[in-house]
Design an enzyme around this catalytic site. Structure first.
Site: not given
Ligand code: IVH
Length: 672
Positions: A116, A84
């Site tokens: 997150k 992200l």
């Molecule tokens: S959605 C295309 N939702 O943070 C990636 N990610 O720094 C969409 N993460 O790769 C990810 N909490 O591993 C999403 N509520 C959340 C999340 C989350 C932690 C992680 C995930 C991502 C990373 C990016």
């Protein structure tokens, strides 16, 4: 019981246990007592051992972990795991929202906001409704197969209910709940094992263990937030609907989400999230904002690294104000004195903090921290907070400046100043505090791995006067040990057996266990891969040590002076007499060729394998490996981002080779 009857009963029990697991671990609404749960579980276990042909990897009994693996195999993700984009500023968040509006040609864009999770990203696959595999993110395309470790996580359903697409690749975050983490760390410290810095490190370290039965004893949980692959068209039109599917499937998701359609309400949702983030069981380092409707996501698309329809907003590190009650001095295993502030307890990032490290005397002086001061403390992902600054305007005038003691607080020996480090040390190798910490480091899992020899037992041995040097451990007898309080004859025998096993550990563990200043576990492995024998490390000159890749001048000097000390040399002899292994296991002994005979190579930059792998190849083909470029260097093997060594090579006219040139030189091409 007939096999048919057993099968029916087993299925009923599994369904019941699955339901109770879900109520307990996912919904936090248990319906039965632990005792009743245990009764169901025991009945299932008994039936499965009576009818082993009815065992199954999706049975709840398979969560206890299996045989240790030799290594992880790789799993290719069906859909790449993207990362992200992230930002710390509200202005950039508004910009992100404007990009959405422009990209979609509309004013209102429905976004979903959720915490997150500060954990480890995993991909989870179900086939025909059964959990079949799970992997780490790895490089985004392929990751480590950690299926057996993930199977131990109770909040991960091993089977999906009907009505859920049976072939799925889901994305989630594994974490260790903050409180369970704190309890586990306290246990580890009690056992003389190193504490993990924070829940995320603990989770990552646990998922990398090859023995899933150890993983099963660690408090891991999982929360799902996305999907990679679904057979056919997804049966949902938005993330909100996807979350409803997660709920129906018993797949845990973040307990709170917000929605917004304009930038102002987005920022408002984020500040609400910020206000309640400490009520979550996991650490949250920010908010993830995602465009909710899938058709809009598709229109926005992704770059090769990250989707354009999502962003992570990261919170600033947490800070709090409190008062310094006293400053105490701790003695570490290298004798270093560390000032630690005892604080008026204060809530910070969801935990009560009553101590903070002040690192060293220089830092106390620079920040002018005094007893009684009001200070700002900060926790940035780490569990041990640090003092950031003093609130000078709150001084009352009666604060007492801290003076580093000029004698060790434990053994009263005058301290010495370490000229290289800022540290102040107790130089007495027999200081009881240094001895107890040294011995428990030697025995620890990362070093000699002497099972059962934790800090409490070390303390008893030291108190009895039975052990002050490492070698003393190897003359302990069963008889002697079984006389100790809290150590029965059985444990005494186990400890003697554990000591016996440790005699044959690879010598890098011994080198690391010696606790030489600056020499960590990685450096120890590098040194023994290079020198192959502890004696060769012990007799190497500083220059020879420095020639080893990744061994710098400070470390080389530290190793050299440790082995130059006669009392340390005597200790090495005693360890040899005690039968400890000094030699690395034989690797390919015969040289592979003489292609690089007489050549000296320097390795730099990022290569496709660890540098030690290429160093091994160079030696196997008759060449030598050096750490720095000089006029005597024959070639530089340069990977990606080679840096200053390649510049120096160019300046000296030393030729460089890339990986494929190199492999060609030694007559191996990339395909083998
Ligand atoms: S959605 C295309 N939702 O943070 C990636 N990610 O720094 C969409 N993460 O790769 C990810 N909490 O591993 C999403 N509520 C959340 C999340 C989350 C932690 C992680 C995930 C991502 C990373 C990016």
């Amino acid at each position: 019981m007939s096999p048919q009857k057993a099968q029916d009963r087993i299925e009923t029990l599994r369904r019941q246990i699955e339901r109770h697991d879900r109520l307990y671990y996912v919904e936090a609404k248990p319906e039965i007592s632990d005792r009743d749960y245990d009764r169901l579980y025991r009945e299932l276990q008994d039936l499965e051992s009576e009818f082993p042909e009815l065992r199954s990897p999706h049975s709840p009994t398979s969560r206890v972990g299996g045989e240790p693996l030799a290594g992880f195999t790789q799993i290719q993700h069906r859909v790449k795991m993207l990362s992200l984009d992230n930002t710390y500023s509200e202005a950039e968040l508004r910009q992100f929202f404007r990009r959405l509006q422009r990209g979609l040609g509309r004013d209102r864009v429905r976004v979903l906001i959720e915490p997150k999770i500060d954990g480890v990203a995993v991909s989870i696959s179900y086939r025909d409704g059964v959990f079949i595999s799970g992997a780490t993110r790895g490089d985004g395309s392929t990751g480590d197969d950690i299926t057996s470790n993930l199977r131990t996580i109770h909040s991960l359903p091993l089977r999906l209910p009907s009505g859920i697409p049976p072939n799925l690749e889901l994305r989630g975050e594994v974490f260790m709940p903050t409180e369970a983490f704190a309890r586990m760390n306290a246990d580890r410290l009690g056992a003389g094992e190193p504490a993990f810095a924070n829940p995320r490190n603990a989770t990552a370290g646990t998922l990398k263990l090859l023995d899933s039965s150890i993983v099963a004893r660690r408090p891991l949980e999982i929360v799902f937030h996305g999907y990679g692959w679904i057979d056919g068209d997804p049966p949902f039109a938005s993330i909100t609907e996807f979350q409803q599917l997660l709920d129906r499937a018993g797949l845990r998701r973040s307990e709170r989400t917000w929605h917004a359609e304009d930038a102002d309400s987005l920022l408002e949702a984020i500040s609400e999230l910020d206000a309640c983030r400490h009520t979550f069981h996991y650490l949250t380092d920010g908010a993830v904002v995602k465009v909710d409707p899938l058709d809009l996501q598709e229109r926005l698309g992704s770059t090769s690294k990250a989707p354009r329809w999502a962003i992570a907003y990261k919170f600033q590190a947490e800070q709090a104000e409190t008062r310094v009650l006293s400053i105490e001095v701790q003695v570490g295993r290298t004798g270093a004195l560390t000032p630690v502030a005892n604080l008026e307890p204060v809530l910070l990032a969801g935990t009560t903090v009553s101590r903070a490290t002040l690192h060293n005397a220089g830092e106390v002086r620079r920040k002018d921290v005094r007893c009684g001061d009001v200070v700002l403390i900060e926790k940035a992902g780490e569990i041990i907070p640090a003092v950031i600054m003093v609130r000078f305007e709150k001084r009352r005038g009666d604060e007492k400046p801290f003076v580093m003691p000029d004698r060790c607080p434990v053994c009263d020996t005058p301290v010495v100043r370490d000229p290289v480090q800022v540290a102040i040390r107790c130089p007495n190798p027999e200081c009881p505090e240094v001895v107890r910490r040294k011995l428990s480091h030697f025995a620890s899992r990362g070093a000699m791995d002497i099972d059962g020899l934790g800090q409490a037992l070390v303390d008893q041995l030291v108190a009895q006067g039975w052990a002050s040097r490492f070698s003393d451990l190897y003359s302990l007898t069963e008889e002697q040990l079984s006389g100790l309080s809290r150590l029965g004859p059985k444990s005494a025998a186990n400890l003697v057996a554990a000591l016996q096993r440790s005699r044959s550990r690879p010598p890098w563990r011994l080198l690391f266990g010696l606790g030489i200043l600056h020499v960590g576990s990685t450096a120890s492995q590098t040194l023994l891969a290079h020198f192959e024998h502890l004696d060769a490390v012990a007799t190497a000159s500083r220059e020879q040590l420095e020639e080893v890749e990744d061994i710098g001048a400070v470390m080389a000097a530290s190793i050299h002076s440790w082995f130059a000390d006669p009392s340390n040399r005597e200790e090495i002899e005693r360890l040899r007499q005690a039968g400890l292994n000094f030699r690395e296991p034989e690797r390919e002994s015969a040289p592979a060729s003489a292609a690089l005979e007489g050549e000296t190579w320097v390795i730099t930059g990022t290569l496709s394998r660890p540098r030690e792998f290429f160093a091994g190849l160079i030696r196997a083909h008759g060449g030598k490996v050096a750490g720095s470029v000089s006029s005597k260097t024959s070639f530089v093997l340069a990977g990606e981002n080679p840096g200053s060594k390649a510049e120096k090579a160019a300046a000296l006219g030393v030729p460089t080779a890339d990986e494929s040139d190199f492999l060609e030189r030694i007559g191996e091409d990339r395909t083998n």
